[in-house]
Design a protein around this motif. Structure first.
Motif, PDB file in Angstrom:
ATOM      1  N   GLN A  20       0.725  -1.161  -0.029  1.00 41.34           N
ATOM      2  CA  GLN A  20      -0.066   0.173   0.035  1.00 41.34           C
ATOM      3  C   GLN A  20       0.773   1.348  -0.041  1.00 41.34           C
ATOM      4  O   GLN A  20       2.163   1.253   0.317  1.00 41.34           O
ATOM      5  N   GLN A  21       0.133   2.362  -0.476  1.00 41.91           N
ATOM      6  CA  GLN A  21       0.916   3.709  -0.641  1.00 41.91           C
ATOM      7  C   GLN A  21       1.323   4.260   0.879  1.00 41.91           C
ATOM      8  O   GLN A  21       0.421   4.181   1.748  1.00 41.91           O
ATOM      9  N   ALA A  49       6.236  18.946   3.862  1.00 41.17           N
ATOM     10  CA  ALA A  49       6.142  17.726   4.887  1.00 41.17           C
ATOM     11  C   ALA A  49       4.390  17.926   5.567  1.00 41.17           C
ATOM     12  O   ALA A  49       3.848  19.001   5.614  1.00 41.17           O
ATOM     13  N   ASP A  50       4.016  16.792   5.738  1.00 41.55           N
ATOM     14  CA  ASP A  50       2.550  16.737   6.485  1.00 41.55           C
ATOM     15  C   ASP A  50       2.908  16.978   8.010  1.00 41.55           C
ATOM     16  O   ASP A  50       2.144  17.563   8.757  1.00 41.55           O
ATOM     17  N   VAL A  51       3.718  16.095   8.461  1.00 44.80           N
ATOM     18  CA  VAL A  51       4.202  15.935  10.024  1.00 44.80           C
ATOM     19  C   VAL A  51       5.573  16.442  10.381  1.00 44.80           C
ATOM     20  O   VAL A  51       6.405  16.178   9.644  1.00 44.80           O
ATOM     21  N   VAL A  52       5.807  17.369  11.082  1.00 45.11           N
ATOM     22  CA  VAL A  52       7.036  17.801  11.666  1.00 45.11           C
ATOM     23  C   VAL A  52       7.272  17.253  12.864  1.00 45.11           C
ATOM     24  O   VAL A  52       6.463  17.741  13.874  1.00 45.11           O
ATOM     25  N   ALA A  53       8.205  16.409  13.273  1.00 44.35           N
ATOM     26  CA  ALA A  53       8.617  15.701  14.368  1.00 44.35           C
ATOM     27  C   ALA A  53      10.112  16.298  15.111  1.00 44.35           C
ATOM     28  O   ALA A  53      10.842  16.797  14.022  1.00 44.35           O
ATOM     29  N   TYR A  54      10.133  16.363  16.186  1.00 46.07           N
ATOM     30  CA  TYR A  54      11.335  16.892  16.806  1.00 46.07           C
ATOM     31  C   TYR A  54      11.589  16.335  18.137  1.00 46.07           C
ATOM     32  O   TYR A  54      10.344  16.227  18.835  1.00 46.07           O
ATOM     33  N   PHE A 101      11.639   4.433  24.790  1.00 48.03           N
ATOM     34  CA  PHE A 101      11.229   5.743  24.191  1.00 48.03           C
ATOM     35  C   PHE A 101      11.415   5.923  22.747  1.00 48.03           C
ATOM     36  O   PHE A 101      10.460   6.118  21.944  1.00 48.03           O
ATOM     37  N   TYR A 102      12.447   5.371  22.255  1.00 49.50           N
ATOM     38  CA  TYR A 102      12.684   5.259  20.781  1.00 49.50           C
ATOM     39  C   TYR A 102      11.697   4.470  20.159  1.00 49.50           C
ATOM     40  O   TYR A 102      11.222   4.520  18.794  1.00 49.50           O
ATOM     41  N   GLU A 103      11.324   3.202  20.771  1.00 51.23           N
ATOM     42  CA  GLU A 103      10.307   2.268  20.256  1.00 51.23           C
ATOM     43  C   GLU A 103       8.928   3.136  20.147  1.00 51.23           C
ATOM     44  O   GLU A 103       8.355   2.905  19.065  1.00 51.23           O
ATOM     45  N   GLU A 104       8.756   3.683  21.197  1.00 52.38           N
ATOM     46  CA  GLU A 104       7.500   4.338  20.945  1.00 52.38           C
ATOM     47  C   GLU A 104       7.325   5.492  20.222  1.00 52.38           C
ATOM     48  O   GLU A 104       6.462   5.472  19.407  1.00 52.38           O
ATOM     49  N   ALA A 105       8.413   6.324  20.281  1.00 51.65           N
ATOM     50  CA  ALA A 105       8.411   7.550  19.280  1.00 51.65           C
ATOM     51  C   ALA A 105       8.341   6.973  17.765  1.00 51.65           C
ATOM     52  O   ALA A 105       7.787   7.612  16.930  1.00 51.65           O
ATOM     53  N   SER A 106       9.110   6.083  17.472  1.00 46.63           N
ATOM     54  CA  SER A 106       9.024   5.371  16.041  1.00 46.63           C
ATOM     55  C   SER A 106       8.054   4.760  15.787  1.00 46.63           C
ATOM     56  O   SER A 106       7.351   5.010  14.485  1.00 46.63           O
ATOM     57  N   ALA A 107       7.200   4.270  16.661  1.00 48.51           N
ATOM     58  CA  ALA A 107       5.655   3.862  16.406  1.00 48.51           C
ATOM     59  C   ALA A 107       4.785   5.073  16.339  1.00 48.51           C
ATOM     60  O   ALA A 107       3.905   4.875  15.294  1.00 48.51           O
ATOM     61  N   ARG A 108       4.873   5.957  16.858  1.00 50.97           N
ATOM     62  CA  ARG A 108       4.244   7.003  16.479  1.00 50.97           C
ATOM     63  C   ARG A 108       4.268   7.758  14.956  1.00 50.97           C
ATOM     64  O   ARG A 108       3.299   7.865  14.256  1.00 50.97           O
ATOM     65  N   LEU A 109       5.649   7.746  14.710  1.00 53.28           N
ATOM     66  CA  LEU A 109       5.923   8.214  13.266  1.00 53.28           C
ATOM     67  C   LEU A 109       5.421   7.202  12.428  1.00 53.28           C
ATOM     68  O   LEU A 109       4.941   7.809  11.130  1.00 53.28           O
ATOM     69  N   ALA A 110       5.661   5.669  12.531  1.00 53.77           N
ATOM     70  CA  ALA A 110       5.084   5.003  11.700  1.00 53.77           C
ATOM     71  C   ALA A 110       3.653   4.862  11.458  1.00 53.77           C
ATOM     72  O   ALA A 110       3.220   4.810  10.338  1.00 53.77           O
ATOM     73  N   ALA A 111       2.931   5.356  12.168  1.00 52.10           N
ATOM     74  CA  ALA A 111       1.403   5.442  12.225  1.00 52.10           C
ATOM     75  C   ALA A 111       1.051   6.746  11.302  1.00 52.10           C
ATOM     76  O   ALA A 111       0.225   6.510  10.389  1.00 52.10           O
ATOM     77  N   HIS A 112       1.602   7.773  11.249  1.00 50.14           N
ATOM     78  CA  HIS A 112       1.744   8.649  10.063  1.00 50.14           C
ATOM     79  C   HIS A 112       2.225   8.270   8.829  1.00 50.14           C
ATOM     80  O   HIS A 112       1.512   8.271   7.828  1.00 50.14           O
ATOM     81  N   LEU A 113       3.387   7.611   8.794  1.00 46.01           N
ATOM     82  CA  LEU A 113       3.814   7.121   7.407  1.00 46.01           C
ATOM     83  C   LEU A 113       2.745   6.093   6.906  1.00 46.01           C
ATOM     84  O   LEU A 113       2.667   6.040   5.794  1.00 46.01           O
ATOM     85  N   ASP A 114       2.312   5.121   7.717  1.00 45.37           N
ATOM     86  CA  ASP A 114       1.136   4.318   7.174  1.00 45.37           C
ATOM     87  C   ASP A 114       0.076   4.814   6.892  1.00 45.37           C
ATOM     88  O   ASP A 114      -0.728   4.415   5.770  1.00 45.37           O
ATOM     89  N   ALA A 115      -0.427   5.951   7.234  1.00 43.26           N
ATOM     90  CA  ALA A 115      -1.422   6.754   6.877  1.00 43.26           C
ATOM     91  C   ALA A 115      -1.191   7.782   5.556  1.00 43.26           C
ATOM     92  O   ALA A 115      -1.989   8.460   5.096  1.00 43.26           O
ATOM     93  N   GLY A 116      -0.010   7.403   5.171  1.00 48.72           N
ATOM     94  CA  GLY A 116       0.395   8.395   3.843  1.00 48.72           C
ATOM     95  C   GLY A 116       0.953   9.479   3.849  1.00 48.72           C
ATOM     96  O   GLY A 116       1.169  10.340   3.021  1.00 48.72           O
TER      97      GLY A 116
END
Length: 499
Positions: free
Chosen positions: A4-5, A33-38, A87-102
């Motif tokens: 999927q995209q 970008a749609d999402v800016v993370a820091y 922390f890094y696992e939780e943070a990367s999961a949050r970003l992955a949710a945005h990426l999975d949503a395109g």
């Protein structure tokens, strides 16, 4: 990767702090970008966001990745590292949710994203799953050098980047052995870094840069900085030594250094530092050729048979204010230059010249390591050269060591003008030990023509031995074993049988 995209991940380097030092590509990626993370500390403020603030829109989705702790103390069962991993696992999961949503996600990073940055933890967890691009940024290293206005490294100089969190001994070794250096992550590590610079003899060269290109920027001589005033966002810099103003001294010093049996791989960090810091190098030309040429450094090569003259020449240079390194092969204290220098330095006219001796890896140790561990028990080291002592003395010492059943490391076994000593030594040793005793012939160990062979004492052929060869003769306990790969190894047990 899913069919999927998905969105695209960007690691965006923001540079050292001044927003005007962001690259055009970094600004472009943030804008699209749609999402800016820091990342941010627990107080919620983010240096990365403040750098990019003018490019963040109201309709941007912002993901603040807040560290759960700020010092290395935690009650997490995995300790500090375990808490950060979670922390890094939780943070990367949050970003992955945005990426999975395109959605396109731009993770902001001070300096360069893959240079001591927090983004790299996201990258390792996500880059293999999503399309990813890393936007490089100007590092604090480059910014510090620019603010100092001094070259960081030139020509063949080596730049070493060192985290200040290393143990003091390791810091000292790294600082002593390199040309130029930048020590990162100061803050609470500053007192340790300062001591390491002083122990390495580099404190006078060291510069201090705080918050380069940012508000509150400060530069200074590192030796003058109050440790209590040092923040995390500061670095120690050892700039290029080329074109540095030479120190004017009323009197210099002499350091005798051992280069080991061959080239640079065998040098110690302390020796590297002493060679780099010297104004003059003095030594046998063959050994001088092992030392890299440095701009501004004078080299004084000579024949191998003028040790006394070479030693006095070095001491005379030091009396004129020069910092001199006398270069010796192997260890300078083992049949080498340290004795000649110290003998000359004992004369009244040189008694006030500081002299140091730095150890080097010996030919015996090098050959032994290549062959296995023949020096694993008591051993004696002898020179077969009768140029400085009569053969009768050599023979007497060989008999004594052989009758004591010591392993023998035999230096200077032969040369074009000395062809009979090896045969005489072999015959003498056969009076005291078996002809099956293992003998290691190590020639040019560490060099291009390295050869390490194992023969028996009875089969030792003097014609195969020259001045570049060292012999290690086993004791009655030395073992010769053939390994599964066919390689022969020699070792001497550490236990000796009781009578």
């Amino acid at each position: 990767m899913s069919t999927q995209q998905t969105g695209r991940l960007y690691g965006v380097g923001l540079g050292p702090g001044d927003p005007s030092l962001m690259t055009v590509r970094a600004v472009q990626v943030i804008a699209e970008a749609d999402v800016v993370a820091y990342h941010s500390a627990r107080h919620g403020r983010s240096i990365a966001r403040s750098i990019a603030a003018e490019h963040i829109r109201e309709d941007h989705i912002e993901e603040r990745l807040m560290y759960p702790l700020t010092v290395e103390t935690t009650d997490h069962p995995g300790g500090y590292r375990g808490a950060l991993d979670d922390f890094y696992e939780e943070a990367s999961a949050r970003l992955a949710a945005h990426l999975d949503a395109g959605r396109t996600v731009a993770v902001l990073a001070e300096g360069d994203p893959l240079f001591y940055g927090s983004y790299q933890h996201m990258h390792k967890r996500l880059a293999h799953r999503y399309p990813t691009e890393v936007i490089p940024g100007v590092t604090s290293v480059s910014a510090a050098a620019a603010r100092l206005g001094e070259p960081l490294c030139e020509a063949e100089e080596i730049l070493t980047i060192i985290p200040g969190t290393l143990p003091e001994e390791e810091l000292t070794a790294r600082l002593a052995s390199t040309d130029s250096a930048v020590v990162m992550k100061l803050g609470r590590t500053f007192p340790t870094v300062r001591r390491a610079l002083e122990r390495a003899g580099r404190l006078d060269e060291a510069r201090y840069v705080e918050r380069a290109t940012m508000a509150g920027e400060r530069t200074a001589e590192l030796a003058d900085v109050d440790p209590e005033s040092v923040p995390y966002f500061s670095v120690a810099v050892l700039p290029s030594r080329i074109d540095a103003v030479a120190e004017v001294r009323e009197q210099g010093d002499v350091v005798v250094v051992g280069t080991g049996p061959a080239g640079p791989l065998w040098l110690t960090p302390e020796t590297r530092g002493a060679l780099a810091a010297a104004d003059d190098l003095v030594g046998y030309t063959t050994y001088l050729d092992r030392v890299p040429v440095r701009p501004g450094q004078l080299r004084h090569g000579s024949d191998n048979k003028v040790e006394a003259e070479r030693a006095e020449f070095a001491l005379d240079l030091a009396r004129r204010g020069r910092r001199v390194a006398v270069v010796s092969g192997g260890d300078p204290g083992v049949f080498a230059m340290a004795t000649a220098v110290l003998e000359a330095a004992s004369q009244d006219r040189y008694k006030d010249v500081p002299v140091r001796v730095l150890p080097g890896l010996t030919a015996a140790n090098a050959a032994a390591a290549r062959a296995g561990a023949p020096l694993g028990h008591d051993y004696a080291t002898l020179s077969l050269s009768d140029r400085l002592k009569p053969w009768e003395v050599i023979a007497e010492r060989l008999r004594a060591a052989a009758s004591a059943d010591l392993v023998l490391a035999l230096y200077n076994p032969g040369s074009r003008s000395r062809t009979w000593q090896v045969g005489k030594a072999r015959d003498l040793l056969l009076e005291h030990r078996s002809g099956a005793t293992p003998v290691v012939l190590g020639r040019d160990v560490g060099g291009d023509a390295e050869s390490v062979r194992i023969v028996t004492l009875a089969d030792l052929d003097p014609s195969e031995v020259d001045m570049r060869t060292i012999l290690i003769v086993g004791s009655s306990q030395t073992r010769l074993v053939r390994r599964g790969d066919g390689r022969q190894i020699v070792w001497t047990p550490r236990r000796y049988p009781e009578n």
